[in-house]
Design an enzyme around this catalytic site. Structure first.
Site, PDB file in Angstrom:
ATOM      1  N   HIS A  19     103.658-117.682 -88.783  1.00 45.22           N
ATOM      2  CA  HIS A  19     102.511-118.397 -88.229  1.00 45.22           C
ATOM      3  C   HIS A  19     101.667-117.416 -87.415  1.00 45.22           C
ATOM      4  O   HIS A  19     102.013-116.232 -87.318  1.00 45.22           O
ATOM      5  CB  HIS A  19     102.946-119.629 -87.429  1.00 45.22           C
ATOM      6  CG  HIS A  19     103.831-119.374 -86.245  1.00 45.22           C
ATOM      7  ND1 HIS A  19     103.435-118.636 -85.156  1.00 45.22           N
ATOM      8  CD2 HIS A  19     105.104-119.768 -85.978  1.00 45.22           C
ATOM      9  CE1 HIS A  19     104.407-118.601 -84.261  1.00 45.22           C
ATOM     10  NE2 HIS A  19     105.440-119.270 -84.755  1.00 45.22           N
ATOM     11  N   HIS A  22     103.183-114.957 -84.969  1.00 42.53           N
ATOM     12  CA  HIS A  22     103.813-113.741 -85.516  1.00 42.53           C
ATOM     13  C   HIS A  22     102.750-112.717 -85.914  1.00 42.53           C
ATOM     14  O   HIS A  22     102.978-111.513 -85.861  1.00 42.53           O
ATOM     15  CB  HIS A  22     104.673-114.068 -86.743  1.00 42.53           C
ATOM     16  CG  HIS A  22     105.717-115.100 -86.497  1.00 42.53           C
ATOM     17  ND1 HIS A  22     105.829-116.244 -87.251  1.00 42.53           N
ATOM     18  CD2 HIS A  22     106.684-115.179 -85.548  1.00 42.53           C
ATOM     19  CE1 HIS A  22     106.840-116.972 -86.784  1.00 42.53           C
ATOM     20  NE2 HIS A  22     107.362-116.350 -85.751  1.00 42.53           N
ATOM     21  N   CYS A 127     121.988-121.364 -76.206  1.00 41.47           N
ATOM     22  CA  CYS A 127     120.816-121.934 -76.886  1.00 41.47           C
ATOM     23  C   CYS A 127     120.734-121.271 -78.254  1.00 41.47           C
ATOM     24  O   CYS A 127     120.572-120.050 -78.349  1.00 41.47           O
ATOM     25  CB  CYS A 127     119.523-121.689 -76.119  1.00 41.47           C
ATOM     26  SG  CYS A 127     118.067-122.101 -77.128  1.00 41.47           S
ATOM     27  N   CYS A 130     117.347-119.501 -79.056  1.00 38.67           N
ATOM     28  CA  CYS A 130     117.193-118.171 -78.436  1.00 38.67           C
ATOM     29  C   CYS A 130     118.285-117.222 -78.905  1.00 38.67           C
ATOM     30  O   CYS A 130     118.166-116.020 -78.736  1.00 38.67           O
ATOM     31  CB  CYS A 130     117.298-118.241 -76.917  1.00 38.67           C
ATOM     32  SG  CYS A 130     115.981-119.118 -76.095  1.00 38.67           S
ATOM     33  N   CYS A 144     117.232-125.706 -72.476  1.00 38.87           N
ATOM     34  CA  CYS A 144     116.702-124.341 -72.560  1.00 38.87           C
ATOM     35  C   CYS A 144     115.268-124.346 -72.044  1.00 38.87           C
ATOM     36  O   CYS A 144     114.442-125.158 -72.477  1.00 38.87           O
ATOM     37  CB  CYS A 144     116.740-123.861 -74.002  1.00 38.87           C
ATOM     38  SG  CYS A 144     115.699-122.412 -74.278  1.00 38.87           S
ATOM     39  N   HIS A 147     112.814-123.428 -75.149  1.00 37.03           N
ATOM     40  CA  HIS A 147     112.708-124.357 -76.278  1.00 37.03           C
ATOM     41  C   HIS A 147     112.733-125.832 -75.899  1.00 37.03           C
ATOM     42  O   HIS A 147     112.444-126.681 -76.722  1.00 37.03           O
ATOM     43  CB  HIS A 147     113.812-124.055 -77.302  1.00 37.03           C
ATOM     44  CG  HIS A 147     113.621-122.730 -77.962  1.00 37.03           C
ATOM     45  ND1 HIS A 147     114.200-121.572 -77.490  1.00 37.03           N
ATOM     46  CD2 HIS A 147     112.864-122.373 -79.027  1.00 37.03           C
ATOM     47  CE1 HIS A 147     113.834-120.559 -78.248  1.00 37.03           C
ATOM     48  NE2 HIS A 147     113.024-121.014 -79.186  1.00 37.03           N
ATOM     49  N   LYS A 295     102.981-123.418 -76.597  1.00 35.60           N
ATOM     50  CA  LYS A 295     103.382-122.348 -77.509  1.00 35.60           C
ATOM     51  C   LYS A 295     103.652-123.004 -78.860  1.00 35.60           C
ATOM     52  O   LYS A 295     104.245-124.063 -78.924  1.00 35.60           O
ATOM     53  CB  LYS A 295     104.658-121.690 -76.987  1.00 35.60           C
ATOM     54  CG  LYS A 295     105.165-120.586 -77.891  1.00 35.60           C
ATOM     55  CD  LYS A 295     106.446-119.965 -77.355  1.00 35.60           C
ATOM     56  CE  LYS A 295     106.853-118.770 -78.182  1.00 35.60           C
ATOM     57  NZ  LYS A 295     108.010-118.960 -79.025  1.00 35.60           N
ATOM     58  N   LYS A 298     108.317-124.261 -84.245  1.00 34.13           N
ATOM     59  CA  LYS A 298     108.610-124.746 -85.579  1.00 34.13           C
ATOM     60  C   LYS A 298     108.443-126.262 -85.655  1.00 34.13           C
ATOM     61  O   LYS A 298     107.984-126.816 -86.641  1.00 34.13           O
ATOM     62  CB  LYS A 298     110.045-124.361 -85.922  1.00 34.13           C
ATOM     63  CG  LYS A 298     110.344-124.496 -87.386  1.00 34.13           C
ATOM     64  CD  LYS A 298     111.782-124.151 -87.656  1.00 34.13           C
ATOM     65  CE  LYS A 298     112.099-124.481 -89.103  1.00 34.13           C
ATOM     66  NZ  LYS A 298     113.514-124.579 -89.341  1.00 34.13           N
TER      67      LYS A 298
HETATM   68  O1  ME8 Z   1     112.504-113.477 -81.350  1.00 32.08           O
HETATM   69  N1  ME8 Z   1     102.162-116.456 -79.420  1.00 32.08           N
HETATM   70  O2  ME8 Z   1     111.951-113.498 -83.585  1.00 32.08           O
HETATM   71  P1  ME8 Z   1     110.822-114.623 -83.682  1.00 32.08           P
HETATM   72  C1  ME8 Z   1     102.318-115.122 -79.443  1.00 32.08           C
HETATM   73  N2  ME8 Z   1     114.082-112.162 -84.191  1.00 32.08           N
HETATM   74  N3  ME8 Z   1     103.332-114.515 -80.014  1.00 32.08           N
HETATM   75  C2  ME8 Z   1     104.253-115.268 -80.604  1.00 32.08           C
HETATM   76  C3  ME8 Z   1     104.178-116.677 -80.631  1.00 32.08           C
HETATM   77  C4  ME8 Z   1     103.059-117.273 -80.005  1.00 32.08           C
HETATM   78  N4  ME8 Z   1     102.849-118.577 -79.977  1.00 32.08           N
HETATM   79  N5  ME8 Z   1     105.241-117.134 -81.296  1.00 32.08           N
HETATM   80  C5  ME8 Z   1     105.958-116.041 -81.671  1.00 32.08           C
HETATM   81  C6  ME8 Z   1     112.677-113.126 -82.495  1.00 32.08           C
HETATM   82  N6  ME8 Z   1     105.361-114.912 -81.252  1.00 32.08           N
HETATM   83  C7  ME8 Z   1     113.732-112.089 -82.812  1.00 32.08           C
HETATM   84  C8  ME8 Z   1     113.195-110.726 -82.442  1.00 32.08           C
HETATM   85  S1  ME8 Z   1     113.443-108.071 -82.298  1.00 32.08           S
HETATM   86  C9  ME8 Z   1     114.724-107.014 -82.408  1.00 32.08           C
HETATM   87  C10 ME8 Z   1     114.166-109.617 -82.669  1.00 32.08           C
HETATM   88  C11 ME8 Z   1     105.778-113.516 -81.477  1.00 32.08           C
HETATM   89  O3  ME8 Z   1     110.634-114.881 -85.131  1.00 32.08           O
HETATM   90  C12 ME8 Z   1     106.218-112.836 -80.194  1.00 32.08           C
HETATM   91  O4  ME8 Z   1     105.964-111.454 -80.269  1.00 32.08           O
HETATM   92  O5  ME8 Z   1     111.161-115.757 -82.809  1.00 32.08           O
HETATM   93  C13 ME8 Z   1     107.683-113.052 -80.185  1.00 32.08           C
HETATM   94  O6  ME8 Z   1     108.324-112.137 -79.358  1.00 32.08           O
HETATM   95  C14 ME8 Z   1     107.987-112.861 -81.654  1.00 32.08           C
HETATM   96  O7  ME8 Z   1     106.894-113.484 -82.336  1.00 32.08           O
HETATM   97  C15 ME8 Z   1     109.328-113.528 -81.937  1.00 32.08           C
HETATM   98  O8  ME8 Z   1     109.512-113.850 -83.226  1.00 32.08           O
END
Ligand code: ME8
Length: 506
Positions: A19, A22, A127, A130, A144, A147, A295, A298
């Site tokens: 989304h 990301h 959680c 997380c 959490c 979330h 924020k 999903k």
């Molecule tokens: O945390 N606004 O993955 P994730 C801005 N797999 N950035 C956002 C956002 C939003 N609303 N939503 C998500 C993970 N992000 C782990 C990371 S790294 C070794 C492992 C961005 O799929 C933001 O940078 O939940 C967040 O840190 C990242 O997507 C997390 O993606």
């Protein structure tokens, strides 16, 4: 291609479709990577997908497929999205790849041999979203805090990483390298967290099988974060090609969201220290894109796929809006209306109009052949300022400041046209003056295309072509290419459709 420069995005969980949240850090990392390439750096730019852990295992179960089938599918959607957004990552890592399993296993063995992993029993509140344990005090109404979902009480016999052994070393590291966590508010948060005292954390699981087995006890798999963080090292050759690893490590920038700062700025440097490797040079944490103050999640209704926005705004429009329209660091509000307004003002009007006015006039008044820029053209100071300010702000990942400076140059060029009125000069038959003004403007356009190319690459490439220049802006090298007077001169110009067609809000 001398200086190595290594930048990463988080690797995204495959339980979720891509989304715009990301896309946000991924576009930011891409602009930085493109900009460093213009400066001749040897850029490694890594993104990828995080495919292990309970969260992914459960998402796959819900869909009635194996975790790997599920991961294959979602990982491909990320790749497609990044292609659509013109992301120039040099590698895409999946944590299920053999290269990653091999590297993580070597790393874990090293940390174990160094005495920083021990067996123990853990009971705590977990959680799943997380993939992290919390204390009662960290919960909000028993849920959490991120979330807003219930946590689960979990008891496990597993291995612990001795995080507590690194308190002093982490504090010393951040005292010696204040730039290692940015912006400053996040650095303070990290320091506060370390000073409260660090608890060892469990780095293995027996409750699931979907993960990387510990080499010395294969009944356990690595805790998903323990494996995921290591992706950054796998991709530059850890355990496989030491010379390559030493070239790119320590990483220049980990770009991450504020939700995962603790993992990147506390756990991760300690894990690296435990293996005798250097911590990251900088963890840069950005805020969230909020939709109506929330924020995106999903379960939220407000999820927006990047592809939907690209349909309306093009990938350039999305890239520009995310980075030039709001500061990178604090939270930013996303709204379709604001995006349309800014697109029309900055891209369709300021940028697009400058390009079409100058090209149309030059094609009509100068027979389509670009006149020379004047040696001391009146736009030279504005160009020098834009160049310097753009670089100064990008050094600090201040994208809004960096591109604000380029758009000031665009504004200066538009005003210069208003003031010098080439249509009147043409009517008066002063061909020399017309050529002088338009030559300056064409040269300004070339430099705008060069400086703006990291953020709006499609439009800049097309503008470069219409200016009759060889190659593309991304093949140029700074600072030399930004010097005044390098062209276009004598090239064949081309008018064309608007680079950014206006969006009609009706
Ligand atoms: O945390 N606004 O993955 P994730 C801005 N797999 N950035 C956002 C956002 C939003 N609303 N939503 C998500 C993970 N992000 C782990 C990371 S790294 C070794 C492992 C961005 O799929 C933001 O940078 O939940 C967040 O840190 C990242 O997507 C997390 O993606």
């Amino acid at each position: 291609m001398d200086t190595p420069f290594y930048v990463t995005t988080p690797i995204y969980y495959v339980n979720d479709a891509p989304h715009i949240g990301h896309a946000y850090p991924t576009v930011a990392a891409d602009v930085l990577a493109r900009w460093r390439r213009l400066w001749g750096d040897d850029v490694q730019f890594l993104t990828g997908t995080d495919e292990h852990g309970l969260k992914v295992q459960r998402a796959a179960e819900e869909q009635g497929v194996t975790p790997l089938e599920w991961a294959d599918r979602t990982s491909e959607r990320y790749r497609e999205t990044w292609r659509l957004l013109e992301i120039t990552n040099t590698d895409f890592i999946r944590t299920t790849e053999p290269r990653h399993h091999a590297a993580v296993q070597q790393f874990m063995q090293r940390v174990y041999d160094n005495g920083y992993i021990e067996r123990g029993t853990y009971e705590g509140l977990y959680c799943v979203s997380c993939e992290a344990y919390y204390t009662e005090g960290e919960l909000v109404d028993g849920m959490c805090a991120i979330h807003k979902t219930p946590v689960e009480r979990v008891t496990e016999e597993n291995y612990f990483f001795k995080l507590s052994a690194f308190e002093d070393r982490l504090l010393e590291h951040y005292a010696a390298h204040p730039e290692a966590v940015q912006p400053e508010s996040r650095r303070n948060e990290v320091l506060g967290f370390i000073k409260q005292g660090l608890r060892d954390f469990s780095m293995s699981r027996t409750s699931i099988t979907w993960g990387v087995p510990l080499p010395w006890d294969p009944d356990h798999v690595a805790y998903v974060w323990f494996d995921a963080l290591f992706n950054y090292c796998t991709a530059v050759g850890y355990g496989d090609d030491r010379a390559r690893f030493d070239r790119y490590w320590p990483v220049d920038y980990h770009i991450v969201g504020k939700d995962i700062v603790r993992f990147h700025a506390v756990y991760w440097p300690a894990m690296l220290m435990a293996a005798g490797e250097a911590p990251p040079k900088c963890v840069f944490a950005h805020g969230f894109l909020l939709v109506g103050g929330e924020k995106m999640s999903k379960t939220g209704l407000n999820q927006i796929a990047p592809a939907d926005l690209v349909e309306t705004f093009g990938s350039d429009g999305l890239r520009y809006h995310f980075l030039a329209d709001q500061r990178f660091g604090p939270d930013g509000d996303f709204s379709f209306e604001a995006m349309v307004a800014r697109y029309n003002a900055d891209l369709a009007n300021n940028f697009g109009n400058l390009a079409s006015r100058v090209l149309n006039m030059a094609v009509t008044y100068c027979d389509g052949v670009a006149p020379h820029a004047r040696a001391e053209g009146p736009l030279v100071p504005a160009i020098e300022r834009a160049f310097e300010e753009n670089a100064r702000h990008l050094e600090r990942l201040d994208y809004a400041g960096a591109y604000g400076a380029v758009w000031e140059l665009i504004g200066a060029a538009n005003s210069f046209i208003e003031d010098s009125e080439p249509w009147k000069l043409h009517k008066a038959g002063d061909a020399g003056a017309v050529a002088g003004v338009l030559g300056d403007c064409l040269e300004a356009l070339r430099i705008v295309a060069l400086l703006a190319s990291p953020i709006i690459p499609d439009a800049c490439r097309e503008l470069w072509r219409r200016l009759g220049l060889d190659g593309a802006p991304e093949d140029q090298s700074l600072p030399a290419a930004a010097a005044w007077g390098l062209g276009p001169s004598g090239t064949n110009l081309e008018k064309g459709d608007p680079l950014f067609p206006r969006i009609d809000t009706d």
